[in-house]
Design a protein around this motif. Structure first.
Motif, mmCIF file in Angstrom:
data_model
loop_
_atom_site.group_PDB
_atom_site.id
_atom_site.type_symbol
_atom_site.label_atom_id
_atom_site.label_comp_id
_atom_site.label_asym_id
_atom_site.label_seq_id
_atom_site.Cartn_x
_atom_site.Cartn_y
_atom_site.Cartn_z
ATOM 1 N N SER A 1 6.212 -6.129 -3.514
ATOM 2 C CA SER A 1 5.527 -5.234 -3.974
ATOM 3 C C SER A 1 4.269 -5.143 -2.931
ATOM 4 C CB SER A 1 4.796 -5.348 -5.411
ATOM 5 O OG SER A 1 5.827 -4.952 -6.259
ATOM 6 N N GLY A 2 3.686 -6.359 -2.553
ATOM 7 C CA GLY A 2 2.311 -6.335 -1.657
ATOM 8 C C GLY A 2 2.853 -5.781 -0.367
ATOM 9 N N LEU A 3 3.985 -6.091 0.158
ATOM 10 C CA LEU A 3 4.449 -5.483 1.584
ATOM 11 C C LEU A 3 4.527 -4.147 1.525
ATOM 12 C CD1 LEU A 3 4.946 -5.790 4.394
ATOM 13 C CD2 LEU A 3 7.455 -6.547 3.751
ATOM 14 N N TYR A 4 5.102 -3.725 0.376
ATOM 15 C CA TYR A 4 5.260 -2.392 0.078
ATOM 16 C C TYR A 4 3.951 -1.750 -0.222
ATOM 17 C CZ TYR A 4 6.476 1.999 -2.603
ATOM 18 O OH TYR A 4 6.291 3.298 -2.775
ATOM 19 N N THR A 5 2.963 -1.981 -1.022
ATOM 20 C CA THR A 5 1.903 -1.448 -1.052
ATOM 21 C C THR A 5 1.005 -1.343 0.132
ATOM 22 O OG1 THR A 5 1.961 -2.327 -3.430
ATOM 23 C CG2 THR A 5 -0.287 -1.644 -2.527
ATOM 24 N N ALA A 6 0.823 -2.441 1.120
ATOM 25 C CA ALA A 6 0.273 -2.544 2.056
ATOM 26 C C ALA A 6 0.652 -1.466 3.021
ATOM 27 C CB ALA A 6 0.159 -3.906 2.699
ATOM 28 N N SER A 7 2.075 -1.333 3.148
ATOM 29 C CA SER A 7 2.556 -0.563 4.262
ATOM 30 C C SER A 7 2.551 1.032 3.890
ATOM 31 C CB SER A 7 4.196 -0.566 4.360
ATOM 32 O OG SER A 7 4.794 -0.299 3.147
ATOM 33 N N ARG A 8 2.577 1.399 2.644
ATOM 34 C CA ARG A 8 2.308 2.712 2.254
ATOM 35 C C ARG A 8 0.799 3.026 2.092
ATOM 36 N NH1 ARG A 8 7.348 1.486 2.500
ATOM 37 N NH2 ARG A 8 8.647 2.825 1.477
ATOM 38 N N MET A 9 -0.220 2.218 2.228
ATOM 39 C CA MET A 9 -1.635 2.563 2.414
ATOM 40 C C MET A 9 -1.864 2.709 3.734
ATOM 41 S SD MET A 9 -4.391 3.393 0.835
ATOM 42 C CE MET A 9 -4.269 2.509 -0.629
ATOM 43 N N ALA A 10 -1.225 1.773 4.693
ATOM 44 C CA ALA A 10 -1.135 1.946 6.018
ATOM 45 C C ALA A 10 -0.570 3.363 6.558
ATOM 46 C CB ALA A 10 -0.511 0.914 6.817
ATOM 47 N N PHE A 11 0.411 3.559 5.758
ATOM 48 C CA PHE A 11 1.058 5.037 6.041
ATOM 49 C C PHE A 11 0.259 6.209 5.592
ATOM 50 C CE2 PHE A 11 3.448 8.860 4.395
ATOM 51 C CZ PHE A 11 4.268 9.034 5.453
ATOM 52 N N SER A 12 -0.430 6.313 4.703
ATOM 53 C CA SER A 12 -1.168 7.121 4.344
ATOM 54 C C SER A 12 -2.571 7.248 5.315
ATOM 55 C CB SER A 12 -1.793 6.939 2.931
ATOM 56 O OG SER A 12 -2.765 7.852 2.445
ATOM 57 N N LEU A 13 -3.225 5.935 5.672
ATOM 58 C CA LEU A 13 -4.152 6.165 6.583
ATOM 59 C C LEU A 13 -3.818 6.628 7.959
ATOM 60 C CD1 LEU A 13 -5.517 2.511 5.615
ATOM 61 C CD2 LEU A 13 -6.834 4.713 5.416
ATOM 62 N N GLY A 14 -2.354 6.541 8.322
ATOM 63 C CA GLY A 14 -2.037 7.158 9.612
ATOM 64 C C GLY A 14 -1.920 8.656 9.416
ATOM 65 N N ARG A 15 -1.460 9.199 8.376
ATOM 66 C CA ARG A 15 -1.291 10.577 8.213
ATOM 67 C C ARG A 15 -2.558 11.193 8.256
ATOM 68 N NH1 ARG A 15 3.547 13.353 6.910
ATOM 69 N NH2 ARG A 15 5.038 12.178 7.809
ATOM 70 N N ARG A 16 -3.777 10.534 7.861
ATOM 71 C CA ARG A 16 -5.018 11.065 7.632
ATOM 72 C C ARG A 16 -5.676 10.752 9.230
ATOM 73 N NH1 ARG A 16 -7.467 8.440 3.095
ATOM 74 N NH2 ARG A 16 -5.566 7.196 2.648
ATOM 75 N N SER A 17 -5.290 10.162 9.999
ATOM 76 C CA SER A 17 -5.645 9.781 11.418
ATOM 77 C C SER A 17 -6.691 8.886 11.113
ATOM 78 C CB SER A 17 -6.484 11.149 11.950
ATOM 79 O OG SER A 17 -5.454 12.151 12.362
ATOM 80 N N ASP A 18 -6.627 7.930 10.181
ATOM 81 C CA ASP A 18 -7.550 6.909 9.940
ATOM 82 C C ASP A 18 -6.806 5.382 10.346
ATOM 83 O OD1 ASP A 18 -9.616 8.174 8.992
ATOM 84 O OD2 ASP A 18 -9.016 8.227 6.753
ATOM 85 N N ALA A 19 -5.816 5.581 10.984
ATOM 86 C CA ALA A 19 -5.014 4.404 11.463
ATOM 87 C C ALA A 19 -4.270 5.036 12.666
ATOM 88 C CB ALA A 19 -4.190 3.750 10.196
ATOM 89 N N PRO A 20 -3.513 4.211 13.248
ATOM 90 C CA PRO A 20 -2.777 4.522 14.775
ATOM 91 C C PRO A 20 -1.755 5.512 14.113
ATOM 92 C CG PRO A 20 -3.015 2.175 14.664
ATOM 93 C CD PRO A 20 -3.702 2.697 13.491
ATOM 94 N N ALA A 21 -1.601 6.448 14.965
ATOM 95 C CA ALA A 21 -0.607 7.704 14.312
ATOM 96 C C ALA A 21 0.823 7.260 14.011
ATOM 97 C CB ALA A 21 -0.643 8.637 15.486
ATOM 98 N N SER A 22 1.395 6.082 14.591
ATOM 99 C CA SER A 22 2.735 5.569 14.592
ATOM 100 C C SER A 22 2.730 4.946 13.000
ATOM 101 C CB SER A 22 2.816 4.476 15.707
ATOM 102 O OG SER A 22 1.793 3.331 15.372
ATOM 103 N N PHE A 23 1.530 4.682 12.649
ATOM 104 C CA PHE A 23 1.606 4.213 10.953
ATOM 105 C C PHE A 23 2.210 5.202 10.131
ATOM 106 C CE2 PHE A 23 -1.499 0.357 10.910
ATOM 107 C CZ PHE A 23 -0.841 -0.147 12.049
ATOM 108 N N GLY A 24 2.023 6.471 10.417
ATOM 109 C CA GLY A 24 2.234 7.718 9.609
ATOM 110 C C GLY A 24 3.591 8.206 9.996
ATOM 111 N N GLN A 25 4.357 7.592 10.785
ATOM 112 C CA GLN A 25 5.867 8.020 11.054
ATOM 113 C C GLN A 25 6.764 7.257 10.333
ATOM 114 O OE1 GLN A 25 6.015 7.680 15.276
ATOM 115 N NE2 GLN A 25 4.230 9.230 15.813
ATOM 116 N N THR A 26 8.060 8.058 10.068
ATOM 117 C CA THR A 26 8.879 7.531 9.270
ATOM 118 C C THR A 26 10.448 7.491 10.148
ATOM 119 O OG1 THR A 26 9.428 9.539 8.274
ATOM 120 C CG2 THR A 26 7.733 7.820 7.079
#
Length: 485
Positions: A321-346
Motif C-alpha cells: 500500500s505504501g508503494l501504491y500510495t506514494a506512486s499515486r500521490m506522485a502521479f497526481s503531482l505530475g498531473r498538476r505540474s508539481d512534479a516531473p511530467a513523466s510522473f503523470g503519464q500512464t
C-alpha cells in the motif's frame, strides 16, 4: 482576482476501465471487494501488533483511553476527508483538495511531504519483513530479503492496479481474520469458555487490580497517545484508491461510514483482550510483544511464530500500500505540474510507471541507508518524517473548512457525506492535533517527539519555500508572457 474552476463531479485523472491509450490516465481496475478490504485493512498496521506493548507498559489499562482518543480523532479526520472525496474523488485526494482550498503551495507541500513519508515507510517495512524472513531462512542475508521483497511488490504494482488490489485483498484479509480470531479466542478464554485453557489470572479484573486503571497517572494517557497515533496512519489510503474504482463516490461513502466500527473492533477490541488476559506490567508484554504474550498465556502453541507470520503479512501489506500510495500521490503531482511530467503519464494498463519507479528508487536508497548508516542518516529520515501524519491531518481539516463553503456555493448536491457539527468539530479537531504536536515537544528523548516535530517542521518549511519560489517564478513568467515588448 483568480476565479476558481468549478468542482468536478468525477476524477478527471481516471479513465473508464478498458481504455488502453498510452498516458490516457488511471483505470477503474479496483473491484468493490478490493476497496472494501483496503478500507478495513488500512487501519491495521504492523504497528498495532509490534508497538502496542510499549503503550501498555507506559499507560497500563488506560492505554484503552489513548487508543479511543486517537480513534475519535481519526474518525473525525476521515469524515472530513470523506466529505471532500465523495464530492470529488481524485487520485491526489487531500493534496488536490488543499491545492484548491488553500492554494497551490499547500497542495504541492502536503503532496510531497506525504510522498516522502511513505517512501521512508517502505524502507522501515522492508527491513522489518527482512528480519522475519532471515530468521526463518538464514541462508539468505537480511539485505537480500529486503531486496527480494521490494522487487516482488514493485513488480506487482507495475503490472496493473488490479494486481495491487488482489495482493492487498489477501494481505488485508489475513490481518482481519487474525485479529477477529484473536478477539474470539481471547474472549472465550476471559470468560473461561476456551477448551484446554487454564489461566486463572485472566479476566476484566486485570483492568483495575494492579495499581488501578491508570497506574501511572492520568498523564500517561497522553504519553500513550504519542505512542499509538502513528499506528493509525493509512486510513486515508482508501480515498486515493477510490479514484480507480467503477463508482468512486459510493466507495468513499461506504468506507467513510464504516471507519467507526473498524477502529472500535480492531484496535479497541483487540487491546481490551490483551489487557484483560494479562496484567499490564507483565514482563512478557515488552519481551515477547503484547499479542504473543496474550496468546502464550492461554496456552496457544507456537504463538510467537504465528504472530511472526501475521506481522510479516502486515509488513507486506504496508509495503504494498505504501508503494501504491506514494506512486499515486506522485502521479497526481505530475498531473498538476508539481512534479516531473513523466510522473503523470500512464502505460496502456493505466499504471503510472515513472511515478512507481521513482518512489521505489527512493525506497531502495532508504533501505541502503538503513543498513549503512542506521543511527545517523536513516535516523534523520525517520525523525524528519515522524510528524508528517499529523501535518496531513491538519491540512485535511483546514481544507475541509474552505471546501465546504466552495461546495455549498457551486455544487451543494455533491455533499453526499457531511462533517458532523460543521465547523465546530472541525475546529475542535484542529485544536486537538495542535495540542498533540505541542505535547510532542515535551518529549526530549533522543529520536522522541521533540526531534520528530522539529525535523519534520524543518523539512516542511523547506518544501513550502520551494513551493512559494515556484509559484513566484510561475507568476513572473506569466507576467512576462502577457507584457508587450
Amino acid at each position: 482576482m483568480t476565479t476558481r474552476p468549478p468542482v468536478s463531479t468525477t476524477d478527471p485523472l481516471t479513465t473508464p476501465s478498458g481504455t488502453s491509450s498510452e498516458g490516457s490516465g488511471l483505470q477503474a481496475g479496483l473491484k468493490n471487494r478490493h476497496l472494501s478490504m483496503i478500507a478495513i485493512g488500512g487501519v491495521i498496521g504492523a504497528g498495532l501488533f509490534v508497538g502496542s506493548g510499549s503503550g501498555i507498559a507506559a499507560a497500563g489499562p488506560g492505554i484503552l483511553i489513548s487508543y479511543a482518543l486517537v480513534g475519535v480523532l481519526v474518525v473525525l479526520v476521515m469524515r472530513m476527508l470523506g466529505e471532500m472525496a465523495a464530492a470529488n474523488p481524485t487520485s491526489g485526494s487531500f493534496s488536490a483538495y488543499a491545492d484548491r482550498a488553500l492554494g497551490r503551495w499547500a497542495g504541492f507541500t502536503i503532496g510531497w511531504l506525504y510522498w516522502f513519508f511513505w517512501v521512508v515507510v517502505l524502507a522501515v517495512e522492508a527491513t522489518a519483513g527482512a528480519k522475519i524472513l532471515a530468521g526463518w531462512i538464514p541462508a539468505v542475508p537480511q539485505w537480500g530479503w529486503a531486496l527480494i521483497v521490494m522487487i516482488v511488490l514493485t513488480a506487482t504494482n507495475l503490472a496493473s492496479v488490479s494486481s495491487y488490489g488482489e495482493f492487498e485483498f489477501w494481505f488485508a484479509g489475513i490481518k482481519v481474520v487474525a485479529i477477529a480470531a484473536f478477539i474470539v479466542i481471547g474472549g472465550l478464554a476471559i470468560f473461561g469458555l476456551l477448551p484446554g485453557s487454564d489461566h486463572p489470572d485472566s479476566g476484566f479484573s486485570n483492568l483495575t487490580a494492579h495499581g488501578g486503571f491508570l497506574p501511572n497517572g492520568a498523564g500517561a494517557i497522553l504519553t500513550g497517545v504519542l505512542m499509538v497515533v502513528f499506528s493509525f496512519m493509512g486510513s486515508e489510503i482508501v480515498t486515493l484508491a477510490a479514484g480507480e474504482t467503477a463508482d468512486p463516490q459510493a466507495a468513499v461513502t461506504k468506507a467513510t461510514n464504516s471507519v467507526i466500527w473498524r477502529i472500535a473492533v480492531f484496535y479497541l477490541g483487540s487491546i481490551l483482550i490483551v489487557v484483560s488476559l494479562l496484567r499490564w506490567d507483565d514482563p512478557a508484554i515488552l519481551k515477547d510483544g503484547s499479542y504473543v504474550a496474550a496468546l502464550s498465556s492461554i496456552g496457544i502453541p507456537h504463538a510467537g511464530q504465528i504472530m511472526n507470520a501475521i506481522v510479516l503479512t502486515s509488513v507486506l501489506s504496508c509495503l504494498n500500500s505504501g508503494l501504491y500510495t506514494a506512486s499515486r500521490m506522485a502521479f497526481s503531482l505530475g498531473r498538476r505540474s508539481d512534479a516531473p511530467a513523466s510522473f503523470g503519464q500512464t502505460t496502456g494498463r493505466g499504471v503510472p510507471r515513472a511515478a512507481i519507479l521513482a518512489s521505489v528508487v527512493f525506497g531502495f536508497v532508504a533501505v541502503a541507508f538503513n543498513y549503512l548508516w542506521p543511527d545517523t542518516v536513516f535516523q534523520f529520515l525517520l525523525n524528519s518524517s515522524g510528524a508528517i501524519a499529523l501535518f496531513v491531518w491538519l491540512v485535511i481539516c483546514f481544507s475541509q473548512l474552505r471546501m465546504r463553503k466552495i461546495l455549498q456555493q457551486e455544487a451543494p448536491d455533491k455533499l453526499i457525506v457531511r462533517m458532523w457539527l460543521y465547523p465546530y468539530l472541525t475546529w475542535a479537531t484542529i485544536a486537538v492535533i495542535t495540542f498533540v504536536l505541542g505535547y510532542m515537544l515535551t518529549d526530549t528523548a533522543e529520536g522522541g517527539g521533540r526531534d520528530q516535530v522539529l525535523l519534520s517542521t524543518l523539512v516542511a518549511v523547506g518544501v513550502v519555500a520551494v513551493a512559494l519560489v515556484r509559484d513566484r517564478l510561475g507568476r513572473n513568467r506569466s507576467h512576462d508572457a502577457v507584457t508587450p515588448s
